[in-house]
Scaffold this motif. Structure first.
Motif, PDB file in Angstrom:
ATOM      1  N   VAL A 116       0.834  -1.207   0.000  1.00 33.23           N
ATOM      2  CA  VAL A 116       0.000   0.000   0.000  1.00 33.23           C
ATOM      3  C   VAL A 116       0.866   1.253   0.000  1.00 33.23           C
ATOM      4  CG1 VAL A 116      -1.787   1.302   1.207  1.00 33.23           C
ATOM      5  CG2 VAL A 116      -1.890  -1.199   1.160  1.00 33.23           C
ATOM      6  N   GLU A 117       1.699   1.394   1.024  1.00 36.44           N
ATOM      7  CA  GLU A 117       2.498   2.614   1.127  1.00 36.44           C
ATOM      8  C   GLU A 117       3.558   2.686   0.030  1.00 36.44           C
ATOM      9  OE1 GLU A 117       1.404   4.915   2.897  1.00 36.44           O
ATOM     10  OE2 GLU A 117      -0.093   3.626   3.838  1.00 36.44           O
ATOM     11  N   GLY A 118       4.125   1.534  -0.339  1.00 37.28           N
ATOM     12  CA  GLY A 118       5.109   1.523  -1.420  1.00 37.28           C
ATOM     13  C   GLY A 118       4.495   1.977  -2.731  1.00 37.28           C
ATOM     14  N   LEU A 119       3.313   1.444  -3.046  1.00 43.12           N
ATOM     15  CA  LEU A 119       2.628   1.864  -4.262  1.00 43.12           C
ATOM     16  C   LEU A 119       2.280   3.341  -4.195  1.00 43.12           C
ATOM     17  CD1 LEU A 119       1.293   1.320  -6.993  1.00 43.12           C
ATOM     18  CD2 LEU A 119      -0.760   0.570  -5.747  1.00 43.12           C
ATOM     19  N   ARG A 120       1.825   3.799  -3.032  1.00 42.19           N
ATOM     20  CA  ARG A 120       1.486   5.207  -2.875  1.00 42.19           C
ATOM     21  C   ARG A 120       2.713   6.087  -3.139  1.00 42.19           C
ATOM     22  NH1 ARG A 120      -2.990   6.353  -0.214  1.00 42.19           N
ATOM     23  NH2 ARG A 120      -2.764   4.586   1.224  1.00 42.19           N
ATOM     24  N   THR A 121       3.878   5.629  -2.670  1.00 47.48           N
ATOM     25  CA  THR A 121       5.120   6.376  -2.893  1.00 47.48           C
ATOM     26  C   THR A 121       5.435   6.475  -4.383  1.00 47.48           C
ATOM     27  OG1 THR A 121       6.064   5.777  -0.750  1.00 47.48           O
ATOM     28  CG2 THR A 121       7.620   6.342  -2.493  1.00 47.48           C
ATOM     29  N   VAL A 122       5.350   5.360  -5.093  1.00 43.40           N
ATOM     30  CA  VAL A 122       5.665   5.355  -6.526  1.00 43.40           C
ATOM     31  C   VAL A 122       4.688   6.228  -7.295  1.00 43.40           C
ATOM     32  CG1 VAL A 122       5.768   3.900  -8.586  1.00 43.40           C
ATOM     33  CG2 VAL A 122       6.832   3.132  -6.456  1.00 43.40           C
ATOM     34  N   LEU A 123       3.411   6.151  -6.956  1.00 43.98           N
ATOM     35  CA  LEU A 123       2.425   7.004  -7.622  1.00 43.98           C
ATOM     36  C   LEU A 123       2.723   8.475  -7.353  1.00 43.98           C
ATOM     37  CD1 LEU A 123      -0.849   4.978  -6.881  1.00 43.98           C
ATOM     38  CD2 LEU A 123       0.391   5.126  -9.053  1.00 43.98           C
ATOM     39  N   GLY A 124       3.223   8.767  -6.151  1.00 42.46           N
ATOM     40  CA  GLY A 124       3.610  10.141  -5.825  1.00 42.46           C
ATOM     41  C   GLY A 124       4.786  10.616  -6.654  1.00 42.46           C
ATOM     42  N   TRP A 125       5.754   9.722  -6.882  1.00 43.77           N
ATOM     43  CA  TRP A 125       6.903  10.087  -7.721  1.00 43.77           C
ATOM     44  C   TRP A 125       6.466  10.372  -9.149  1.00 43.77           C
ATOM     45  CZ3 TRP A 125      10.388   5.535  -5.688  1.00 43.77           C
ATOM     46  CH2 TRP A 125      10.880   5.874  -4.416  1.00 43.77           C
ATOM     47  N   LEU A 126       5.534   9.567  -9.666  1.00 43.53           N
ATOM     48  CA  LEU A 126       5.007   9.826 -11.006  1.00 43.53           C
ATOM     49  C   LEU A 126       4.326  11.190 -11.071  1.00 43.53           C
ATOM     50  CD1 LEU A 126       3.451   6.342 -11.862  1.00 43.53           C
ATOM     51  CD2 LEU A 126       5.372   7.394 -13.054  1.00 43.53           C
ATOM     52  N   ALA A 127       3.486  11.472 -10.063  1.00 45.98           N
ATOM     53  CA  ALA A 127       2.772  12.748 -10.038  1.00 45.98           C
ATOM     54  C   ALA A 127       3.736  13.919  -9.921  1.00 45.98           C
ATOM     55  CB  ALA A 127       1.776  12.749  -8.878  1.00 45.98           C
ATOM     56  N   GLU A 128       4.782  13.726  -9.122  1.00 43.16           N
ATOM     57  CA  GLU A 128       5.793  14.771  -8.920  1.00 43.16           C
ATOM     58  C   GLU A 128       6.464  15.143 -10.233  1.00 43.16           C
ATOM     59  OE1 GLU A 128      10.093  14.596  -6.777  1.00 43.16           O
ATOM     60  OE2 GLU A 128       8.399  13.866  -5.593  1.00 43.16           O
ATOM     61  N   ARG A 129       6.659  14.144 -11.104  1.00 41.30           N
ATOM     62  CA  ARG A 129       7.292  14.380 -12.401  1.00 41.30           C
ATOM     63  C   ARG A 129       6.286  14.646 -13.514  1.00 41.30           C
ATOM     64  NH1 ARG A 129      12.738  12.651 -12.484  1.00 41.30           N
ATOM     65  NH2 ARG A 129      13.504  12.828 -10.342  1.00 41.30           N
ATOM     66  N   GLY A 130       5.000  14.635 -13.184  1.00 37.28           N
ATOM     67  CA  GLY A 130       3.977  14.850 -14.203  1.00 37.28           C
ATOM     68  C   GLY A 130       3.921  13.744 -15.235  1.00 37.28           C
ATOM     69  N   GLN A 131       4.189  12.507 -14.786  1.00 31.89           N
ATOM     70  CA  GLN A 131       4.264  11.374 -15.707  1.00 31.89           C
ATOM     71  C   GLN A 131       3.012  10.502 -15.614  1.00 31.89           C
ATOM     72  OE1 GLN A 131       7.961   9.500 -14.557  1.00 31.89           O
ATOM     73  NE2 GLN A 131       9.198  10.949 -15.738  1.00 31.89           N
ATOM     74  N   GLN A 132       2.584  10.002 -16.761  1.00 34.47           N
ATOM     75  CA  GLN A 132       1.382   9.173 -16.846  1.00 34.47           C
ATOM     76  C   GLN A 132       1.647   7.977 -17.756  1.00 34.47           C
ATOM     77  OE1 GLN A 132      -1.654   9.649 -15.381  1.00 34.47           O
ATOM     78  NE2 GLN A 132      -3.077   8.422 -16.584  1.00 34.47           N
ATOM     79  N   PRO A 133       2.016   6.818 -17.195  1.00 37.98           N
ATOM     80  CA  PRO A 133       2.150   5.618 -18.025  1.00 37.98           C
ATOM     81  C   PRO A 133       0.813   5.273 -18.671  1.00 37.98           C
ATOM     82  CG  PRO A 133       3.120   5.301 -15.848  1.00 37.98           C
ATOM     83  CD  PRO A 133       2.328   6.563 -15.790  1.00 37.98           C
ATOM     84  N   ARG A 134       0.871   4.524 -19.757  1.00 37.88           N
ATOM     85  CA  ARG A 134      -0.381   4.157 -20.428  1.00 37.88           C
ATOM     86  C   ARG A 134      -1.109   3.043 -19.687  1.00 37.88           C
ATOM     87  NH1 ARG A 134       0.488   2.274 -26.410  1.00 37.88           N
ATOM     88  NH2 ARG A 134      -1.528   1.258 -26.079  1.00 37.88           N
ATOM     89  N   ARG A 135      -0.376   2.266 -18.864  1.00 36.52           N
ATOM     90  CA  ARG A 135      -1.042   1.249 -18.047  1.00 36.52           C
ATOM     91  C   ARG A 135      -0.147   0.840 -16.884  1.00 36.52           C
ATOM     92  NH1 ARG A 135      -5.499  -1.826 -17.889  1.00 36.52           N
ATOM     93  NH2 ARG A 135      -6.189  -0.824 -19.811  1.00 36.52           N
ATOM     94  N   LEU A 136      -0.809   0.519 -15.783  1.00 34.28           N
ATOM     95  CA  LEU A 136      -0.164  -0.021 -14.589  1.00 34.28           C
ATOM     96  C   LEU A 136      -0.610  -1.464 -14.415  1.00 34.28           C
ATOM     97  CD1 LEU A 136       1.040  -0.079 -11.636  1.00 34.28           C
ATOM     98  CD2 LEU A 136      -1.053   1.083 -10.907  1.00 34.28           C
ATOM     99  N   LEU A 137       0.361  -2.366 -14.253  1.00 37.19           N
ATOM    100  CA  LEU A 137       0.061  -3.738 -13.838  1.00 37.19           C
ATOM    101  C   LEU A 137       0.454  -3.863 -12.378  1.00 37.19           C
ATOM    102  CD1 LEU A 137       1.242  -6.101 -16.748  1.00 37.19           C
ATOM    103  CD2 LEU A 137      -1.020  -5.089 -16.374  1.00 37.19           C
TER     104      LEU A 137
END
Length: 285
Positions: free
Chosen positions: A86-107
């Motif tokens: 949970v927290e690890g995924l939340r951290t990674v999603l935060g890093w993506l948001a911080e960089r303004g990045q949007q992958p086309r899909r998350l597995l």
């Protein structure tokens, strides 16, 4: 057209196998883990601890086309699971948001522990996920976080992973393991190479523009009673003595279906435990 790119968070056994399979097809692969020295050759290393809020310096400057989250908990209790999934995924999603990045899909790689059924019934992705233990409860929470991330996401619920280095059952059978025969305790499994293969298949299907569901179960073609698996392994390995006492390691008993994945065109390299364990014992796989 440039080669597709993927960031594998938790690039360990299954993640490393996935990386190797994608590299063969000329994907650009980045792998995030604490010990980057263990990454397969050809993978761009990202050294990071998901306990840290600071985005790693090696984080890609361009958004990866795909993000695969397949970490393993370092401690097997509720706190450890929550931190990893949970927290690890939340951290990674935060890093993506911080960089303004949007992958086309998350597995997001999850577990069949979200299913609590225990009467030998068949389970598919539409079955009720009502976990009773902390592992399934936390995993279900992490799944919901992935699905609500704003990134198109698919959950992949893997069943019991086995393969080289994951040989607990082989060791136990050699030591005379005996399991309860009645009622039958159905087990579900997938070879580590097939677990990675399913992830690779889904990524490639999405890249081809095929519509993916939000959940897939990763399992081979043949859920079987554990007693039958043990009996086959005894005969195959030439084990002639075993304990008089029956042992039960778990109370769950269900049969997971891979029909949804197979309908999309995926097929396991090791369709049952027989092919998978034979390959391990022959030094392959």
């Amino acid at each position: 057209m440039s080669a597709p790119s993927v960031l594998i968070v938790g690039c360990g056994d299954v993640g490393g196998r996935l990386a190797k399979q994608l590299l063969v097809d000329n994907w650009q692969v980045s792998g995030l883990r604490r010990n980057t020295g263990a990454l397969p050759a050809g993978v761009s290393a990202i050294a990071a601890d998901l306990d840290s809020a600071q985005c790693p310096a090696e984080w890609p400057t361009v958004a990866p086309d795909y993000l695969v989250y397949c970490v393993a908990a370092n401690q097997h209790d509720e706190a450890g699971y929550r931190l990893a999934y949970v927290e690890g995924l939340r951290t990674v999603l935060g890093w993506l948001a911080e960089r303004g990045q949007q992958p086309r899909r998350l597995l997001f790689v999850s577990s069949s522990s979200v299913y609590a059924q225990q009467d030998g019934e068949w389970i598919d992705e539409t079955a009720a996920a009502e976990p009773q233990g902390y592992s399934g409860t936390v995993m279900l929470e992490a799944e919901q976080l992935a699905l609500a991330s704003g990134i198109p996401a698919s959950i992949v619920r893997l069943t019991g992973i086995y393969g080289p280095g994951r040989e607990w059952l082989l060791s136990q059978v050699r030591q005379g393991y005996r399991v309860t025969e009645e009622p039958p305790l159905y087990g579900n499994r997938i070879h580590a190479e097939d677990a990675a293969g399913l992830l690779a298949f889904l990524l490639k299907a999405d890249l081809q523009g095929r519509t993916l569901d939000d959940c897939y179960i990763g399992v081979d073609d043949a859920p079987e009673p554990l007693a039958e698996v043990v009996a086959w392994l005894r005969e195959y390995m030439g084990v002639t003595e075993w304990s008089e006492q029956e042992r039960v390691r778990r109370t769950g008993s269900k049969r997971c279906s891979n029909a949804r994945s197979k309908a999309l065109g995926w097929a396991p390299q090791y369709p049952s435990y027989k092919e998978g364990y034979a390959a391990i014992l022959a030094g392959r796989g």
